[in-house]
Design a protein around this motif. Structure first.
Motif, mmCIF file in Angstrom:
data_model
loop_
_atom_site.group_PDB
_atom_site.id
_atom_site.type_symbol
_atom_site.label_atom_id
_atom_site.label_comp_id
_atom_site.label_asym_id
_atom_site.label_seq_id
_atom_site.Cartn_x
_atom_site.Cartn_y
_atom_site.Cartn_z
ATOM 1 N N ALA A 145 0.931 -1.134 -0.457
ATOM 2 C CA ALA A 145 -0.018 0.008 -0.202
ATOM 3 C C ALA A 145 1.023 0.986 -0.346
ATOM 4 C CB ALA A 145 -0.871 0.487 1.297
ATOM 5 N N GLU A 146 2.104 1.267 0.831
ATOM 6 C CA GLU A 146 2.797 2.193 0.600
ATOM 7 C C GLU A 146 3.539 2.731 -0.924
ATOM 8 O OE1 GLU A 146 6.364 1.946 3.936
ATOM 9 O OE2 GLU A 146 4.321 1.495 5.536
ATOM 10 N N VAL A 147 3.768 2.037 -1.407
ATOM 11 C CA VAL A 147 4.087 1.652 -2.668
ATOM 12 C C VAL A 147 3.329 2.367 -3.467
ATOM 13 C CG1 VAL A 147 5.350 0.637 -4.368
ATOM 14 C CG2 VAL A 147 6.212 -0.074 -2.899
ATOM 15 N N ASP A 148 2.069 2.058 -3.380
ATOM 16 C CA ASP A 148 0.848 2.760 -4.172
ATOM 17 C C ASP A 148 1.120 4.647 -3.846
ATOM 18 O OD1 ASP A 148 1.135 0.674 -5.951
ATOM 19 O OD2 ASP A 148 -0.848 -0.388 -4.101
ATOM 20 N N GLY A 149 1.389 4.720 -2.197
ATOM 21 C CA GLY A 149 0.960 6.184 -2.174
ATOM 22 C C GLY A 149 0.130 6.406 -1.313
ATOM 23 N N ALA A 150 -0.216 5.239 0.060
ATOM 24 C CA ALA A 150 -1.106 5.241 0.081
ATOM 25 C C ALA A 150 -0.623 5.792 1.450
ATOM 26 C CB ALA A 150 -1.565 4.004 0.424
ATOM 27 N N SER A 151 -1.656 6.177 2.582
ATOM 28 C CA SER A 151 -0.933 7.355 3.906
ATOM 29 C C SER A 151 -1.432 6.705 4.713
ATOM 30 C CB SER A 151 -1.756 9.022 3.985
ATOM 31 O OG SER A 151 -3.217 8.243 3.944
ATOM 32 N N HIS A 152 -1.095 5.877 5.640
ATOM 33 C CA HIS A 152 -1.535 6.036 7.384
ATOM 34 C C HIS A 152 -2.967 6.044 7.453
ATOM 35 C CE1 HIS A 152 2.476 5.268 8.771
ATOM 36 N NE2 HIS A 152 2.611 6.674 9.151
ATOM 37 N N TRP A 153 -3.356 6.691 6.951
ATOM 38 C CA TRP A 153 -5.350 6.868 7.159
ATOM 39 C C TRP A 153 -5.364 5.659 6.591
ATOM 40 C CZ3 TRP A 153 -8.638 7.942 10.604
ATOM 41 C CH2 TRP A 153 -9.603 8.152 10.157
ATOM 42 N N LYS A 154 -5.271 6.009 4.878
ATOM 43 C CA LYS A 154 -5.130 4.444 3.485
ATOM 44 C C LYS A 154 -5.026 3.189 3.724
ATOM 45 C CE LYS A 154 -6.432 7.903 0.044
ATOM 46 N NZ LYS A 154 -6.334 7.934 -1.659
ATOM 47 N N LYS A 155 -3.905 3.365 4.647
ATOM 48 C CA LYS A 155 -3.589 1.665 5.008
ATOM 49 C C LYS A 155 -4.389 1.502 6.091
ATOM 50 C CE LYS A 155 0.799 3.224 5.923
ATOM 51 N NZ LYS A 155 2.001 2.973 6.225
ATOM 52 N N PHE A 156 -4.694 2.301 7.193
ATOM 53 C CA PHE A 156 -5.273 0.952 8.041
ATOM 54 C C PHE A 156 -6.776 1.063 7.883
ATOM 55 C CE2 PHE A 156 -9.091 3.011 11.456
ATOM 56 C CZ PHE A 156 -9.069 2.102 12.052
ATOM 57 N N TRP A 157 -7.342 2.059 7.090
ATOM 58 C CA TRP A 157 -9.396 1.295 6.513
ATOM 59 C C TRP A 157 -9.298 0.297 5.474
ATOM 60 C CZ3 TRP A 157 -12.882 1.759 9.114
ATOM 61 C CH2 TRP A 157 -13.072 3.296 9.818
ATOM 62 N N LYS A 158 -7.684 0.476 3.812
ATOM 63 C CA LYS A 158 -8.113 -0.300 3.604
ATOM 64 C C LYS A 158 -7.484 -1.724 2.926
ATOM 65 C CE LYS A 158 -9.986 2.895 0.499
ATOM 66 N NZ LYS A 158 -11.587 2.938 -0.320
ATOM 67 N N VAL A 159 -6.351 -1.736 4.565
ATOM 68 C CA VAL A 159 -6.062 -2.518 4.698
ATOM 69 C C VAL A 159 -5.624 -4.031 6.000
ATOM 70 C CG1 VAL A 159 -3.484 -3.521 4.487
ATOM 71 C CG2 VAL A 159 -3.424 -2.295 3.499
ATOM 72 N N LEU A 160 -5.821 -2.553 6.645
ATOM 73 C CA LEU A 160 -5.634 -3.552 8.245
ATOM 74 C C LEU A 160 -7.025 -3.338 8.335
ATOM 75 C CD1 LEU A 160 -2.671 -1.921 10.391
ATOM 76 C CD2 LEU A 160 -2.811 -4.205 9.760
ATOM 77 N N PHE A 161 -8.224 -3.017 8.459
ATOM 78 C CA PHE A 161 -9.405 -2.976 8.852
ATOM 79 C C PHE A 161 -10.120 -3.946 8.457
ATOM 80 C CE2 PHE A 161 -14.019 -2.261 9.769
ATOM 81 C CZ PHE A 161 -13.976 -1.269 10.952
ATOM 82 N N PRO A 162 -9.882 -4.314 7.322
ATOM 83 C CA PRO A 162 -10.196 -5.425 6.482
ATOM 84 C C PRO A 162 -9.696 -7.323 7.285
ATOM 85 C CG PRO A 162 -10.446 -4.112 4.893
ATOM 86 C CD PRO A 162 -9.222 -3.199 6.203
ATOM 87 N N ASN A 163 -8.782 -6.889 7.146
ATOM 88 C CA ASN A 163 -7.268 -8.094 7.504
ATOM 89 C C ASN A 163 -8.139 -7.989 9.272
ATOM 90 O OD1 ASN A 163 -6.685 -9.228 5.044
ATOM 91 N ND2 ASN A 163 -6.413 -7.290 4.763
ATOM 92 N N THR A 164 -8.836 -7.768 9.660
ATOM 93 C CA THR A 164 -9.159 -7.691 11.475
ATOM 94 C C THR A 164 -10.548 -8.024 11.756
ATOM 95 O OG1 THR A 164 -9.074 -5.192 12.031
ATOM 96 C CG2 THR A 164 -7.219 -6.000 11.753
ATOM 97 N N ILE A 165 -11.332 -8.557 10.719
ATOM 98 C CA ILE A 165 -12.716 -8.652 11.074
ATOM 99 C C ILE A 165 -13.190 -9.549 11.398
ATOM 100 C CG2 ILE A 165 -14.947 -9.452 9.301
ATOM 101 C CD1 ILE A 165 -14.645 -6.407 9.129
#
Length: 276
Positions: A172-192
């Motif tokens: 996600a960082e490579v795609d230019g994602a901020s901490h906010w986007k990494k949280f909502w797009k990566v971590l939050f869905p994977n912690t369901i």
């Protein structure tokens, strides 16, 4: 060997059946008693099958104000759980994924919060709600419910987020994602799965919470379900079938939330296994 394996399966199934009967009998008895008349209950208090099924107990508990208690519990419980999930997940992100000086001490503070008995805070919270002018309202319960649900929620989510592969975050960082986007797009869905666990735990706890409601609520219009159930008995007698009907209705939301969240946990775990 075959006989030994069959014998082990037999005892395993026997154990499971025994546990099912042990845990399921009280629930069946509650439902059965709620369908009995008072006369039928006194004639056969321990029978599972009622002689004459009646739904009068369910109509009577609604006439006694169960609807108001039900709505109040739904409002405060769902609101508290949503707030807890949002705050706990956002707090768990830096505690689990960022390295800074006070990372571990902050997490230890949440662990200490899990050990704090909420009875010790009853008097200060009572005084605070009166000074804030929210005593005897649902807002008086919102703060304590969220505060005492956060420590265990943050602990569960932090431990789970630490196990999420860092490669997902790096991509996600490579795609230019901020901490906010990494949280909502990566971590939050994977912690369901962990979030579902938090939802189940807190919903059951808050739906059945009694002490804070007893101290901070006094008028019937603001009472939650556990507090309102006290009204389903008289001074010299107890309407057992009526109480069982009220308890049956009160247990339905907990069962539904558990079944729904349990499916989410299983899907999340299965999805993680396939990705791995």
């Amino acid at each position: 060997m075959i006989a030994s394996g069959l014998l082990k399966k037999f005892f395993l199934y026997l154990l499971v059946l025994s546990l099912l009967l042990f845990t399921g009998y009280p629930f069946l008895y509650m439902i059965s008693t709620s369908l009995k008349s008072m006369e039928d209950f006194f004639n056969n208090p321990f029978s599972i099958l009622p002689e004459n099924i009646t739904f009068d107990n369910y109509f009577s508990v609604f006439d006694m104000g169960l609807t108001s208690y039900f709505i109040n519990s739904i409002i405060i419980t769902f609101s508290s759980v949503i707030i807890v999930v949002l705050i706990a997940s956002m707090a768990s992100y830096p505690l689990s994924r960022m390295k800074f000086k006070f990372n571990r001490p902050l997490l230890m503070l949440f662990v200490v919060g899990m050990m704090l008995p909420f009875h010790a805070a009853l008097i200060p919270i009572f005084v605070l709600t009166q000074e804030m002018g929210i005593y005897d309202t649902l807002f008086a319960l919102l703060g304590p419910y969220v505060a005492f649900s956060l420590p265990v929620s943050v602990f569960i989510l932090t431990q789970f987020m630490e196990e999420v592969p860092k490669e997902l975050e790096e991509a996600a960082e490579v795609d230019g994602a901020s901490h906010w986007k990494k949280f909502w797009k990566v971590l939050f869905p994977n912690t369901i799965p962990a979030i579902s666990t938090v939802v189940i735990y807190n919903f059951v706890f808050l739906w059945t919470e009694f002490i804070f409601a007893l101290v901070l609520i006094s008028s019937p219009s603001s009472m939650t379900l556990p507090l309102g159930l006290r009204d389903f008995h008289g001074e010299f007698s107890v309407d057992v079938p009526g109480i069982m009907a009220a308890l049956t209705l009160a247990s339905l939301p907990v069962i539904l939330v558990y079944l729904f969240a349990q499916k989410r946990v299983e899907k999340g775990l299965a999805g993680g296994a396939v990705k791995g």
